[in-house]
Design a protein around this motif. Sequence first.
Motif, PDB file in Angstrom:
ATOM      1  N   CYS A   1       0.822  -1.209   0.000  1.00 33.09           N
ATOM      2  CA  CYS A   1       0.000   0.000   0.000  1.00 33.09           C
ATOM      3  C   CYS A   1       0.859   1.263   0.000  1.00 33.09           C
ATOM      4  CB  CYS A   1      -0.948   0.007   1.192  1.00 33.09           C
ATOM      5  SG  CYS A   1      -2.141  -1.338   1.155  1.00 33.09           S
ATOM      6  N   GLY A   2       1.941   1.227  -0.774  1.00 36.76           N
ATOM      7  CA  GLY A   2       2.762   2.418  -0.970  1.00 36.76           C
ATOM      8  C   GLY A   2       2.087   3.342  -1.966  1.00 36.76           C
ATOM      9  N   ASN A   3       2.868   4.214  -2.594  1.00 29.15           N
ATOM     10  CA  ASN A   3       2.283   5.205  -3.500  1.00 29.15           C
ATOM     11  C   ASN A   3       1.527   4.569  -4.660  1.00 29.15           C
ATOM     12  OD1 ASN A   3       3.265   7.387  -2.012  1.00 29.15           O
ATOM     13  ND2 ASN A   3       5.202   7.419  -3.119  1.00 29.15           N
ATOM     14  N   MET A   4       2.155   3.588  -5.342  1.00 28.86           N
ATOM     15  CA  MET A   4       1.522   3.000  -6.514  1.00 28.86           C
ATOM     16  C   MET A   4       0.369   2.088  -6.114  1.00 28.86           C
ATOM     17  SD  MET A   4       1.711   3.292  -9.791  1.00 28.86           S
ATOM     18  CE  MET A   4      -0.051   3.039 -10.059  1.00 28.86           C
ATOM     19  N   GLY A   5       0.580   1.287  -5.086  1.00 27.16           N
ATOM     20  CA  GLY A   5      -0.493   0.415  -4.628  1.00 27.16           C
ATOM     21  C   GLY A   5      -1.711   1.202  -4.193  1.00 27.16           C
ATOM     22  N   SER A   6      -1.479   2.285  -3.475  1.00 24.31           N
ATOM     23  CA  SER A   6      -2.588   3.129  -3.024  1.00 24.31           C
ATOM     24  C   SER A   6      -3.307   3.780  -4.189  1.00 24.31           C
ATOM     25  CB  SER A   6      -2.063   4.206  -2.069  1.00 24.31           C
ATOM     26  OG  SER A   6      -1.541   3.628  -0.892  1.00 24.31           O
ATOM     27  N   ALA A   7      -2.558   4.196  -5.200  1.00 23.90           N
ATOM     28  CA  ALA A   7      -3.173   4.806  -6.381  1.00 23.90           C
ATOM     29  C   ALA A   7      -4.080   3.813  -7.094  1.00 23.90           C
ATOM     30  CB  ALA A   7      -2.093   5.320  -7.333  1.00 23.90           C
ATOM     31  N   LEU A   8      -3.625   2.573  -7.215  1.00 23.77           N
ATOM     32  CA  LEU A   8      -4.437   1.536  -7.855  1.00 23.77           C
ATOM     33  C   LEU A   8      -5.699   1.247  -7.048  1.00 23.77           C
ATOM     34  CD1 LEU A   8      -1.580  -0.921  -8.885  1.00 23.77           C
ATOM     35  CD2 LEU A   8      -2.998   0.414 -10.459  1.00 23.77           C
ATOM     36  N   ILE A   9      -5.559   1.144  -5.744  1.00 27.56           N
ATOM     37  CA  ILE A   9      -6.714   0.881  -4.881  1.00 27.56           C
ATOM     38  C   ILE A   9      -7.736   2.006  -4.997  1.00 27.56           C
ATOM     39  CG2 ILE A   9      -7.447   0.730  -2.463  1.00 27.56           C
ATOM     40  CD1 ILE A   9      -4.733  -0.711  -1.934  1.00 27.56           C
ATOM     41  N   THR A  10      -7.268   3.239  -4.951  1.00 26.68           N
ATOM     42  CA  THR A  10      -8.173   4.390  -5.030  1.00 26.68           C
ATOM     43  C   THR A  10      -8.890   4.425  -6.375  1.00 26.68           C
ATOM     44  OG1 THR A  10      -6.719   5.659  -3.567  1.00 26.68           O
ATOM     45  CG2 THR A  10      -8.321   6.891  -4.866  1.00 26.68           C
ATOM     46  N   GLY A  11      -8.140   4.251  -7.454  1.00 29.77           N
ATOM     47  CA  GLY A  11      -8.732   4.299  -8.781  1.00 29.77           C
ATOM     48  C   GLY A  11      -9.742   3.198  -9.020  1.00 29.77           C
ATOM     49  N   LEU A  12      -9.433   1.984  -8.601  1.00 25.67           N
ATOM     50  CA  LEU A  12     -10.357   0.867  -8.778  1.00 25.67           C
ATOM     51  C   LEU A  12     -11.614   1.058  -7.936  1.00 25.67           C
ATOM     52  CD1 LEU A  12      -7.884  -2.164  -8.780  1.00 25.67           C
ATOM     53  CD2 LEU A  12      -9.139  -1.242 -10.739  1.00 25.67           C
ATOM     54  N   SER A  13     -11.442   1.609  -6.736  1.00 26.52           N
ATOM     55  CA  SER A  13     -12.597   1.877  -5.892  1.00 26.52           C
ATOM     56  C   SER A  13     -13.532   2.883  -6.541  1.00 26.52           C
ATOM     57  CB  SER A  13     -12.139   2.396  -4.521  1.00 26.52           C
ATOM     58  OG  SER A  13     -13.247   2.771  -3.723  1.00 26.52           O
ATOM     59  N   GLU A  14     -12.960   3.937  -7.110  1.00 21.15           N
ATOM     60  CA  GLU A  14     -13.766   4.966  -7.765  1.00 21.15           C
ATOM     61  C   GLU A  14     -14.444   4.414  -9.016  1.00 21.15           C
ATOM     62  OE1 GLU A  14     -14.472   7.836  -6.626  1.00 21.15           O
ATOM     63  OE2 GLU A  14     -13.039   8.055  -4.990  1.00 21.15           O
ATOM     64  N   ALA A  15     -13.813   3.444  -9.665  1.00 20.09           N
ATOM     65  CA  ALA A  15     -14.392   2.856 -10.876  1.00 20.09           C
ATOM     66  C   ALA A  15     -15.599   1.983 -10.557  1.00 20.09           C
ATOM     67  CB  ALA A  15     -13.340   2.031 -11.617  1.00 20.09           C
ATOM     68  N   GLY A  16     -15.627   1.389  -9.349  1.00 18.13           N
ATOM     69  CA  GLY A  16     -16.700   0.484  -8.986  1.00 18.13           C
ATOM     70  C   GLY A  16     -16.473  -0.893  -9.592  1.00 18.13           C
ATOM     71  N   GLU A  17     -17.365  -1.823  -9.276  1.00 22.70           N
ATOM     72  CA  GLU A  17     -17.302  -3.182  -9.836  1.00 22.70           C
ATOM     73  C   GLU A  17     -16.107  -3.988  -9.364  1.00 22.70           C
ATOM     74  OE1 GLU A  17     -19.892  -4.351 -11.421  1.00 22.70           O
ATOM     75  OE2 GLU A  17     -20.797  -2.372 -11.219  1.00 22.70           O
ATOM     76  N   TYR A  18     -15.478  -3.555  -8.261  1.00 25.38           N
ATOM     77  CA  TYR A  18     -14.337  -4.295  -7.732  1.00 25.38           C
ATOM     78  C   TYR A  18     -14.506  -4.497  -6.232  1.00 25.38           C
ATOM     79  CZ  TYR A  18     -12.170  -3.123 -12.178  1.00 25.38           C
ATOM     80  OH  TYR A  18     -11.905  -2.999 -13.517  1.00 25.38           O
ATOM     81  N   HIS A  19     -14.175  -5.696  -5.762  1.00 25.24           N
ATOM     82  CA  HIS A  19     -14.060  -5.949  -4.327  1.00 25.24           C
ATOM     83  C   HIS A  19     -12.567  -5.957  -4.036  1.00 25.24           C
ATOM     84  CE1 HIS A  19     -13.737  -8.226  -0.565  1.00 25.24           C
ATOM     85  NE2 HIS A  19     -14.957  -7.771  -0.299  1.00 25.24           N
ATOM     86  N   ILE A  20     -12.113  -5.034  -3.204  1.00 22.77           N
ATOM     87  CA  ILE A  20     -10.683  -4.788  -3.048  1.00 22.77           C
ATOM     88  C   ILE A  20     -10.194  -5.172  -1.658  1.00 22.77           C
ATOM     89  CG2 ILE A  20      -8.862  -3.049  -3.181  1.00 22.77           C
ATOM     90  CD1 ILE A  20     -10.841  -1.380  -4.900  1.00 22.77           C
ATOM     91  N   THR A  21      -9.161  -6.013  -1.632  1.00 27.50           N
ATOM     92  CA  THR A  21      -8.457  -6.344  -0.403  1.00 27.50           C
ATOM     93  C   THR A  21      -7.077  -5.708  -0.460  1.00 27.50           C
ATOM     94  OG1 THR A  21      -9.603  -8.466  -0.126  1.00 27.50           O
ATOM     95  CG2 THR A  21      -7.500  -8.199   1.019  1.00 27.50           C
ATOM     96  N   ALA A  22      -6.723  -4.979   0.580  1.00 27.25           N
ATOM     97  CA  ALA A  22      -5.410  -4.333   0.647  1.00 27.25           C
ATOM     98  C   ALA A  22      -4.556  -5.055   1.680  1.00 27.25           C
ATOM     99  CB  ALA A  22      -5.563  -2.862   1.022  1.00 27.25           C
ATOM    100  N   TYR A  23      -3.356  -5.466   1.242  1.00 28.44           N
ATOM    101  CA  TYR A  23      -2.431  -6.152   2.146  1.00 28.44           C
ATOM    102  C   TYR A  23      -1.165  -5.330   2.319  1.00 28.44           C
ATOM    103  CZ  TYR A  23       1.384  -9.176   3.617  1.00 28.44           C
ATOM    104  OH  TYR A  23       2.473  -9.681   4.283  1.00 28.44           O
ATOM    105  N   ASP A  24      -0.679  -5.275   3.566  1.00 26.72           N
ATOM    106  CA  ASP A  24       0.624  -4.681   3.841  1.00 26.72           C
ATOM    107  C   ASP A  24       1.112  -5.223   5.184  1.00 26.72           C
ATOM    108  OD1 ASP A  24       2.050  -1.936   2.491  1.00 26.72           O
ATOM    109  OD2 ASP A  24       2.771  -2.531   4.476  1.00 26.72           O
ATOM    110  N   VAL A  25       2.413  -5.303   5.333  1.00 23.76           N
ATOM    111  CA  VAL A  25       2.959  -5.771   6.609  1.00 23.76           C
ATOM    112  C   VAL A  25       2.838  -4.701   7.676  1.00 23.76           C
ATOM    113  CG1 VAL A  25       4.558  -7.418   5.566  1.00 23.76           C
ATOM    114  CG2 VAL A  25       5.296  -5.040   5.922  1.00 23.76           C
TER     115      VAL A  25
END
Length: 257
Positions: free
Chosen positions: A9-33
């Motif tokens: 969930c660094g810069n790129m991972g967070s950007a992907l999560i945010t964008g996919l969430s805004e797009a809808g149609e995705y169930h998103i799990t975020a993993y980080d240590v």
Amino acid sequence: MIDVSVIGCGNMGSALITGLSEAGEYHITAYDVDPDAFERIEQYADRTTTDLADVTDSDVVVLAVKPDIVPLVLEDLELDADRTLLTIAAGVSTDVVAAETDATVVRVMPNLAAETQNMAAAVTWDEPNDHVAQMLSDLGEYVVVDEDLMDVTTALNGSGPAFVFYLLGAMADRAVEEGLDADDAETLAAQTFKGAAETVLRSDEDVETLIDAVCSPGGTTIEGMEILWDSDVDAVVGDALSAARERSAELAEEAEK
């Protein structure tokens, strides 16, 4: 609904999560240590976890960690053959990742504009992957390239936003020196880059023709363009891209050792 997990969930991972969430149609799990990494994406992810086993049932698992962390994650990540592992690590080849997993491996070079669904991405795959294609389309524009061209796409669209920020900042800074308010200068410069880029994407004309369309004989634009044409700015920008490409190639060599 596509079930997606993002590892990192660094810069790129967070950007992907945010964008996919805004797009809808995705169930998103975020993993980080690091649980603190979830603060910036908690409102966009359906689930956050520090247990790698929680991502294994997703349709697509995105490996969004730094290149040197990839081998460590792959040691503990067990995916079935019917899963897709999408790797975005610069310089890490598909073969390197595929040797460590049963999942179908797709390599993508994205950029941070995924957050606003304006991402430019390059993808390499053995055959088109419907889930990945849908994700990339929802996040912006993408092109399919051969694996041996991923180093140059890493430089162009991966590192490219930083080069554009630099040029945008240079134009805004000079406008401020000429008397414009700093916030106004940044707004005008940013919107100018955005509008110019959109024009290129929508037009059938090449870049040189578009430049000519803005340059009226004896006008202001051609006066400025003469400065650029007489300089070596094109070579300097090209050298910046080549340096980034060479570093990507070096990372690939290091990953294969």
